[in-house]
Design a protein around this motif. Structure first.
Motif, PDB file in Angstrom:
ATOM      1  N   ASP A 155     -25.187  16.874   1.346  1.00 14.59           N
ATOM      2  CA  ASP A 155     -23.963  16.111   1.588  1.00 14.59           C
ATOM      3  C   ASP A 155     -24.158  14.976   2.591  1.00 14.59           C
ATOM      4  O   ASP A 155     -23.365  14.036   2.628  1.00 14.59           O
ATOM      5  N   ARG A 156     -25.240  15.043   3.371  1.00  9.59           N
ATOM      6  CA  ARG A 156     -25.518  13.967   4.329  1.00  9.59           C
ATOM      7  C   ARG A 156     -26.901  13.356   4.094  1.00  9.59           C
ATOM      8  O   ARG A 156     -27.453  12.719   4.991  1.00  9.59           O
ATOM      9  N   ASP A 157     -27.439  13.529   2.908  1.00  6.99           N
ATOM     10  CA  ASP A 157     -28.789  13.027   2.606  1.00  6.99           C
ATOM     11  C   ASP A 157     -28.800  11.503   2.555  1.00  6.99           C
ATOM     12  O   ASP A 157     -27.928  10.884   1.946  1.00  6.99           O
ATOM     13  N   ILE A 158     -29.815  10.911   3.178  1.00 10.14           N
ATOM     14  CA  ILE A 158     -29.936   9.455   3.143  1.00 10.14           C
ATOM     15  C   ILE A 158     -31.283   8.994   2.597  1.00 10.14           C
ATOM     16  O   ILE A 158     -31.512   7.790   2.463  1.00 10.14           O
ATOM     17  N   GLU A 172     -25.667   3.640   5.565  1.00  8.51           N
ATOM     18  CA  GLU A 172     -25.215   2.263   5.367  1.00  8.51           C
ATOM     19  C   GLU A 172     -26.300   1.270   5.767  1.00  8.51           C
ATOM     20  O   GLU A 172     -26.560   0.290   5.050  1.00  8.51           O
ATOM     21  N   ARG A 173     -26.935   1.532   6.908  1.00  9.44           N
ATOM     22  CA  ARG A 173     -28.001   0.617   7.358  1.00  9.44           C
ATOM     23  C   ARG A 173     -29.182   0.652   6.399  1.00  9.44           C
ATOM     24  O   ARG A 173     -29.800  -0.381   6.098  1.00  9.44           O
ATOM     25  N   GLU A 215     -24.456  14.084  12.254  1.00  8.41           N
ATOM     26  CA  GLU A 215     -23.215  13.323  12.366  1.00  8.41           C
ATOM     27  C   GLU A 215     -23.448  11.820  12.288  1.00  8.41           C
ATOM     28  O   GLU A 215     -22.526  11.068  11.968  1.00  8.41           O
ATOM     29  N   ARG A 216     -24.652  11.377  12.558  1.00 10.34           N
ATOM     30  CA  ARG A 216     -24.971   9.946  12.516  1.00 10.34           C
ATOM     31  C   ARG A 216     -25.341   9.464  11.109  1.00 10.34           C
ATOM     32  O   ARG A 216     -25.415   8.267  10.864  1.00 10.34           O
ATOM     33  N   LYS A 217     -25.588  10.398  10.203  1.00  8.46           N
ATOM     34  CA  LYS A 217     -26.176  10.030   8.919  1.00  8.46           C
ATOM     35  C   LYS A 217     -25.341   9.069   8.073  1.00  8.46           C
ATOM     36  O   LYS A 217     -25.904   8.188   7.425  1.00  8.46           O
ATOM     37  N   GLN A 226     -35.649   7.126   5.526  1.00 13.92           N
ATOM     38  CA  GLN A 226     -35.778   7.964   6.718  1.00 13.92           C
ATOM     39  C   GLN A 226     -37.117   8.666   6.705  1.00 13.92           C
ATOM     40  O   GLN A 226     -37.468   9.314   5.728  1.00 13.92           O
ATOM     41  N   ASN A 227     -37.850   8.512   7.764  1.00 11.01           N
ATOM     42  CA  ASN A 227     -39.165   9.128   7.886  1.00 11.01           C
ATOM     43  C   ASN A 227     -39.179   9.959   9.158  1.00 11.01           C
ATOM     44  O   ASN A 227     -38.691   9.506  10.196  1.00 11.01           O
TER      45      ASN A 227
END
Length: 506
Positions: free
Chosen positions: A144-147, A113-114, A106-108, A40-41
């Motif tokens: 908790d939602r870090d990608i 996954e992607r 909410e999309r994270k 993610q950038n």
């Protein structure tokens, strides 16, 4: 599956992008097939791949460092902030939504996954994948939602090295604090440190490095010296503080220096377009936010922006419209690129980005701009001044020329005012020299572009300097062991809030 590593940082602008690129170039020199990756950038500087996907410019630069073709999988999620606190989400090179911070959160899980799918795909096709984190891995409110940081590392089992910027001060506290704020699970993956942007006597630093190792149980894998003058695809406006004024130190070919003022919009994008100008001997590039800063410029550039209508209003509020009109009337050069080109026209109709409807432009070019829902992503090729020009397009605004113009790439020209939607055009050496020769003539400057300046060669030279940085100042044996074998077992775990030096082994 191939080997991989995550380069995280104690802060934004600590040097993650540079270290990642340096590792890529170091590995590529050894014949290793390596790819960069950033899950993610968040950046307004982007690039269009050969197949028409939009990714961060930093990942395109890192791909060049790795000597491979950039692709969407290298930056699956790109966030482009707008004027209203919302960001455009670009997924696998295509825009899919406009979201606020809470909506994006909410999309994270789906985006993770992607991202993991893209990382697995790259690991299947390359020998090594060097991943770059985003911001800091110790943003505990976001973990908790870090990608992009430890969320990615734990899901993919990546060893992590953390880069800290010693030039801004507090690097030891930042490194220790970063580790201490992580969960035990995350700490097990953090395997070492890079001290970046060091200048001074290494003997004075050595005791601190040893103390850091004793306190954290992790070695410093490299102390990287400050490198000035890189200017390689800065990722965001934080980097602008280091390039407010720049110009090649080589003397101009003629008697005069050519002064270029670039309007620094609040939401300027792809400001890397002017990098090639700054590399020309005798060309001085400055950022401008006030009308008086345009007064002595031989060329004024209106660069790209993520918010054309909002930044046009800002330009007017700052009192910069009148000087631009006066320049055009006096035959003094003005160049607009993408959003800057859109501002130069008569009318902007925007029901997409700002939803402002019809807005008057500056009226310096005979054009009408209509924003469309579909983003234009392209890699055009054309000709100007008898020179071949390659560029790339990233825009929602579609420009129609309404007569009385001279063609200029895909845009138009009237007198001393040029406009184009093409980013990257100035990186073409022949075109850049021809444009600067005409600008100098219009401005009455005794300036001749250097005949042998190659922007592509300069980029390669600077990417090699990054490779040298790793090869000469990092423990490459230890780095390779991490890449090959992952984080070692038995690393000390620091309880959050523990006194200095207190660590437990599990």
């Amino acid at each position: 599956m191939s080997k991989a590593l995550l380069v995280a940082g104690t802060t934004s602008d600590a040097g993650k992008s540079v270290v990642t690129a340096g590792i890529c170039r170091w590995l590529a020199r050894q014949g290793v097939r390596v790819a960069p990756f950033k899950a993610q950038n968040m950046s307004l500087n982007s690039f269009v791949t050969a197949d028409g996907a939009e990714i961060g410019r930093a990942q395109a630069m890192q791909a060049q460092a790795a000597r491979v073709e950039p692709e969407a999988a290298m930056n699956p999620v790109l966030l482009k902030p707008g004027a209203d606190g919302r960001s455009q989400v670009v997924l696998l090179g295509r825009p899919v939504a406009e979201v606020g911070a809470l909506d994006y959160r909410e999309r994270k899980p789906v985006l993770l996954e992607r991202a993991l799918e893209c990382l697995a795909d790259l690991r299947d096709r390359y020998d090594v994948v060097v991943c770059e984190g985003a911001g800091s891995p110790a943003e505990i409110n976001l973990r908790d939602r870090d990608i992009a940081n430890m969320g990615l590392a734990t899901a993919a089992g990546l060893p992590v090295v953390v880069v800290g910027d010693i030039d801004r001060g507090g690097v030891f506290a930042a490194m220790y604090g970063t580790l201490a704020l992580l969960s035990a699970e995350d700490q097990r993956l953090v395997a070492g440190w890079f001290v970046n942007k060091f200048r001074g006597d290494a003997r004075l630093l050595a005791p601190g490095l040893e103390m850091l190792r004793e306190l954290t149980g992790r070695p410093v894998l490299g102390t990287l010296p400050m490198l000035s003058g890189l200017w390689l695809d800065a990722e965001d406006s934080l980097d602008l503080s280091t390039v407010v004024q720049r110009g090649d130190t080589a003397a101009p070919v003629g008697a005069d220096v050519l002064r270029v003022a670039v309007v620094r919009f609040p939401r300027l994008s792809n400001f890397t377009d002017v990098d090639a100008l700054a590399q020309e001997p005798g060309v001085l590039v400055r950022w401008a936010t006030r009308p008086e800063e345009l007064a002595d410029a031989d060329l004024v550039v209106l660069p790209g922006t993520r918010a054309t209508v909002a930044d046009l209003a800002w330009l007017r509020e700052r009192g910069m419209e009148a000087p631009l009109r006066a320049r055009a009337a006096a035959g003094l050069p003005v160049l607009g690129v993408c959003g800057g080109y859109q501002m130069l026209g008569r009318t902007i109709v925007d029901e997409v980005e700002s939803k402002a409807g019809a807005v008057d432009g500056l009226g310096l070019l005979p054009t009408r701009v209509v924003f469309g829902a579909e983003k234009v992503l392209a890699r055009p090729v054309g000709e100007a001044y008898g020179e071949r020009v390659e560029g790339y397009e990233i825009h929602h605004g579609v420009v129609s020329v309404e007569g009385g113009d001279e063609p200029f790439l895909d845009g138009c020209r009237v007198g001393a005012v040029w406009g184009t939607t093409w980013h990257g055009a100035l990186e073409n050496d022949g075109f850049r020299r021809a444009l600067l020769r005409e600008v100098a003539g219009m401005a009455g400057r005794d300036f001749t572009p250097a005949p042998d300046t190659s922007f592509a060669a300069l980029r390669e030279e600077r990417l090699d300097r990054l490779g040298d940085l790793i090869e000469e100042h990092a423990d490459t044996d230890a780095l390779w062991k991490l890449i090959e074998g992952g984080a070692p077992g038995g690393l000390p775990i620091l309880p959050p809030g523990a006194p200095l030096g207190v660590a437990t082994h599990e």
